[in-house]
Enzyme design. Structure first.
Site, PDB file in Angstrom:
ATOM      1  N   TYR A  22      -9.321   5.216  -9.742  1.00 26.74           N
ATOM      2  CA  TYR A  22      -8.725   4.836  -8.968  1.00 26.74           C
ATOM      3  C   TYR A  22      -7.712   5.230  -8.127  1.00 26.74           C
ATOM      4  O   TYR A  22      -7.607   4.378  -6.891  1.00 26.74           O
ATOM      5  CB  TYR A  22      -6.714   5.335 -10.114  1.00 26.74           C
ATOM      6  CG  TYR A  22      -5.624   4.917  -9.230  1.00 26.74           C
ATOM      7  CD1 TYR A  22      -5.673   3.458  -9.058  1.00 26.74           C
ATOM      8  CD2 TYR A  22      -5.017   5.722  -8.226  1.00 26.74           C
ATOM      9  CE1 TYR A  22      -3.679   2.773  -8.546  1.00 26.74           C
ATOM     10  CE2 TYR A  22      -3.696   5.175  -7.922  1.00 26.74           C
ATOM     11  CZ  TYR A  22      -3.529   3.370  -8.168  1.00 26.74           C
ATOM     12  OH  TYR A  22      -2.132   3.459  -7.403  1.00 26.74           O
TER      13      TYR A  22
ATOM     14  N   LYS B 237      -7.989   2.389  -4.852  1.00 18.38           N
ATOM     15  CA  LYS B 237      -7.137   2.919  -3.214  1.00 18.38           C
ATOM     16  C   LYS B 237      -7.579   3.012  -2.095  1.00 18.38           C
ATOM     17  O   LYS B 237      -7.052   2.202  -0.954  1.00 18.38           O
ATOM     18  CB  LYS B 237      -5.586   3.693  -3.483  1.00 18.38           C
ATOM     19  CG  LYS B 237      -5.087   3.364  -4.979  1.00 18.38           C
ATOM     20  CD  LYS B 237      -3.842   2.103  -4.418  1.00 18.38           C
ATOM     21  CE  LYS B 237      -4.173   0.600  -5.409  1.00 18.38           C
ATOM     22  NZ  LYS B 237      -3.278  -0.370  -5.450  1.00 18.38           N
TER      23      LYS B 237
HETATM   24  N1  LIG Z   1       4.357   2.840  -8.595  1.00 16.18           N
HETATM   25  C1  LIG Z   1       4.062   4.311  -7.806  1.00 16.18           C
HETATM   26  O1  LIG Z   1       4.989   4.952  -7.802  1.00 16.18           O
HETATM   27  C2  LIG Z   1       2.570   3.337  -6.770  1.00 16.18           C
HETATM   28  C3  LIG Z   1       2.278   4.345  -6.354  1.00 16.18           C
HETATM   29  C4  LIG Z   1       0.996   4.222  -5.025  1.00 16.18           C
HETATM   30  C5  LIG Z   1       0.622   2.721  -5.093  1.00 16.18           C
HETATM   31  N2  LIG Z   1       1.521   1.329  -6.178  1.00 16.18           N
HETATM   32  C6  LIG Z   1       0.886   1.046  -5.771  1.00 16.18           C
HETATM   33  O2  LIG Z   1       1.477  -0.019  -5.953  1.00 16.18           O
HETATM   34  C7  LIG Z   1       1.898  -1.667  -6.065  1.00 16.18           C
HETATM   35  C8  LIG Z   1       2.778  -2.420  -7.613  1.00 16.18           C
HETATM   36  O3  LIG Z   1       2.577  -0.710  -8.361  1.00 16.18           O
HETATM   37  P1  LIG Z   1       3.774  -1.137  -9.759  1.00 16.18           P
HETATM   38  O4  LIG Z   1       4.151   0.257  -9.665  1.00 16.18           O
HETATM   39  O5  LIG Z   1       5.272  -2.536  -9.127  1.00 16.18           O
HETATM   40  O6  LIG Z   1       2.869  -1.779 -10.826  1.00 16.18           O
HETATM   41  P2  LIG Z   1       3.236  -2.493 -11.968  1.00 16.18           P
HETATM   42  O7  LIG Z   1       4.785  -2.287 -12.224  1.00 16.18           O
HETATM   43  O8  LIG Z   1       1.825  -2.252 -13.179  1.00 16.18           O
HETATM   44  O9  LIG Z   1       2.634  -3.990 -11.705  1.00 16.18           O
HETATM   45  C9  LIG Z   1       1.062  -3.903 -11.096  1.00 16.18           C
HETATM   46  C10 LIG Z   1       1.490  -5.293 -11.341  1.00 16.18           C
HETATM   47  O10 LIG Z   1      -0.276  -6.112 -10.896  1.00 16.18           O
HETATM   48  C11 LIG Z   1      -0.307  -6.980 -11.831  1.00 16.18           C
HETATM   49  N3  LIG Z   1      -1.679  -6.778 -12.197  1.00 16.18           N
HETATM   50  C12 LIG Z   1      -2.882  -5.903 -13.013  1.00 16.18           C
HETATM   51  N4  LIG Z   1      -3.687  -6.032 -13.349  1.00 16.18           N
HETATM   52  C13 LIG Z   1      -3.572  -6.943 -12.390  1.00 16.18           C
HETATM   53  C14 LIG Z   1      -4.536  -8.787 -12.026  1.00 16.18           C
HETATM   54  N5  LIG Z   1      -6.038  -8.279 -13.074  1.00 16.18           N
HETATM   55  N6  LIG Z   1      -4.587  -9.710 -11.725  1.00 16.18           N
HETATM   56  C15 LIG Z   1      -3.010 -10.323 -11.472  1.00 16.18           C
HETATM   57  N7  LIG Z   1      -2.532  -9.266 -11.332  1.00 16.18           N
HETATM   58  C16 LIG Z   1      -2.592  -7.971 -11.878  1.00 16.18           C
HETATM   59  C17 LIG Z   1       0.289  -6.974 -13.056  1.00 16.18           C
HETATM   60  O11 LIG Z   1       0.511  -8.095 -13.864  1.00 16.18           O
HETATM   61  P3  LIG Z   1       0.858  -7.263 -15.817  1.00 16.18           P
HETATM   62  O12 LIG Z   1       2.428  -7.184 -15.449  1.00 16.18           O
HETATM   63  O13 LIG Z   1       0.589  -8.421 -16.363  1.00 16.18           O
HETATM   64  O14 LIG Z   1       0.143  -5.998 -15.780  1.00 16.18           O
HETATM   65  C18 LIG Z   1       1.799  -6.193 -12.349  1.00 16.18           C
HETATM   66  O15 LIG Z   1       2.412  -8.052 -12.434  1.00 16.18           O
HETATM   67  C19 LIG Z   1       0.241  -1.166  -7.223  1.00 16.18           C
HETATM   68  O16 LIG Z   1      -1.468  -1.553  -6.219  1.00 16.18           O
HETATM   69  C20 LIG Z   1       0.178   0.602  -7.381  1.00 16.18           C
HETATM   70  O17 LIG Z   1      -1.371   0.923  -7.069  1.00 16.18           O
HETATM   71  C21 LIG Z   1       2.489   1.999  -6.819  1.00 16.18           C
END
Ligand SMILES: NC(=O)c1ccc[n+]([C@@H]2O[C@H](COP(=O)([O-])OP(=O)(O)OC[C@H]3O[C@@H](n4cnc5c(N)ncnc54)[C@H](OP(=O)(O)O)[C@@H]3O)[C@@H](O)[C@H]2O)c1
Length: 329
Positions: free
Chosen positions: A200, A204
């Protein structure tokens, strides 16, 4: 541990839905906009009248998200549309870009927000790349490449630095220590690091290397490319955490809408200038105070005293996606 405390305790958001004007007439894409941070971001953009495309892999989830957002903003003059995009399958990216271009002749901001974080070691994308790398980096690289012409065209007629592409880094890289995890020798089809976290983290890191390289190559065309870590946010797994961890986490874990504020700042704030291309923002919208030294070195070419990692990574992404770019290749 660059800026970790600043990321965990970011204070009060200073750029929210209250700070943005009407977005009527503007066109946006949010990858992964059906869930989490992306969902909250789409809600804000739509509430201000924007035309927002949710590009994601599950048409059913996207349709449900669109219905929910529309019903929570019945007065909005915005438009919500879906695009089918599976970032883990490079054959879906050109059809996604083509479907968008058949409907729109401008693109104001592309948020490369979607991501996977916990694919078990050994998981592969459809083309056989390590799953995080394939989804978070190769998929977004190709999507951005295919949308560059419309971004550049839009930038020509809009005020300077208002057309942007926002990638998504993670503060996890800042606390990981050790090597960056982006070893080109390890990135070929079927190759991967030894832990989920390193895989991961490598992807990133790639999500910072890419906007830096896009900036070097396309700043002159008027598009601003940045990255951001949205924050430490509640996600799908939060409710399953043990009680004690959940209690402790409450001090550092925020609702997803706060992450949307970080993304919103990168995409729409007038604080972000053309010269900021290639930089990384932290919660809730300010520049990273102390990036990892090895990342900063990686962003620079060897002839500039850096390691040239970003340029090598760009070449690797180009090599591994060009056969899926159609006539644009
Ligand atoms: N949450 C945190 O604390 C955090 C911290 C640092 C960075 N981030 C980054 O922030 C971003 C959003 O995170 P989040 O927490 O909102 O995550 P999340 O709720 O899991 O949402 C991720 C989104 O990406 C979509 N996705 C995953 N695989 C995909 C694919 N192959 N093709 C198209 N869409 C895809 C998912 O679709 P499905 O619903 O169909 O799975 C979902 O809509 C991510 O890049 C994550 O790495 C998050």
């Amino acid at each position: 541990m660059g800026g970790v405390v600043a990321q965990l305790l970011p204070g009060t958001p200073h750029f929210t839905e209250k700070d943005i004007p009407s977005l009527i007439g503007k066109v946006f894409i949010v990858t992964g906009g059906n869930s989490g941070v992306g969902f909250e971001l789409v809600k804000i953009l739509y509430s201000k009248g924007g035309t927002v495309y949710i590009a994601s892999r599950s048409p059913t989830k996207v349709a449900t998200a669109i219905e929910e957002i529309k019903s929570s903003n019945p007065q909005s003059q915005g438009h919500l549309k879906s695009l089918h995009l599976d970032l883990g399958d490079l054959t879906t990216i050109l059809p996604c870009a083509t479907a968008f271009l058949a409907q729109e002749s401008r693109l104001d901001v592309l948020w490369n927000n979607a991501g996977i974080a916990r694919a078990p070691v050994g998981s592969l994308s459809a083309q056989g790349h390590e799953a995080h790398m394939g989804t978070n980096c190769l998929g977004h690289y190709l999507l951005t490449k295919l949308l560059l012409p419309v971004l550049i065209k839009t930038a020509r007629v809009l005020p300077k630095a208002s057309v942007r592409v926002v990638f998504t880094y993670s503060g996890i890289v800042d606390i990981q220590g050790g090597s960056l995890g982006v070893s080109l020798a390890e990135l070929g089809p079927g190759k991967h690091a030894k832990t989920v976290e390193l895989n991961y983290g490598a992807s990133k890191t790639g999500n910072w290397l890419l906007p830096s390289e896009f900036d070097k190559r396309y700043r002159a065309d008027g598009v601003v490319f940045v990255t951001q870590t949205p924050g430490t946010l509640k996600n799908k797994g939060f409710d399953e955490l043990p009680w004690a961890m959940k209690t402790l986490a409450k001090f550092f874990i925020y609702e997803p809408v706060f992450g949307a504020y970080t993304e919103l700042w990168c995409g729409l704030s007038s604080d972000v200038k053309a010269e900021d291309g290639g930089r990384c923002a932290i919660p809730w919208g300010r520049w990273h105070p102390s990036p990892r030294k090895d990342i900063l070195e990686g962003l620079k070419l060897k002839e500039e005293g850096g390691t040239g990692l970003a340029a090598d990574f760009w070449d690797w992404c180009e090599e591994n996606t060009k056969m899926f770019a159609g006539a644009a290749a």
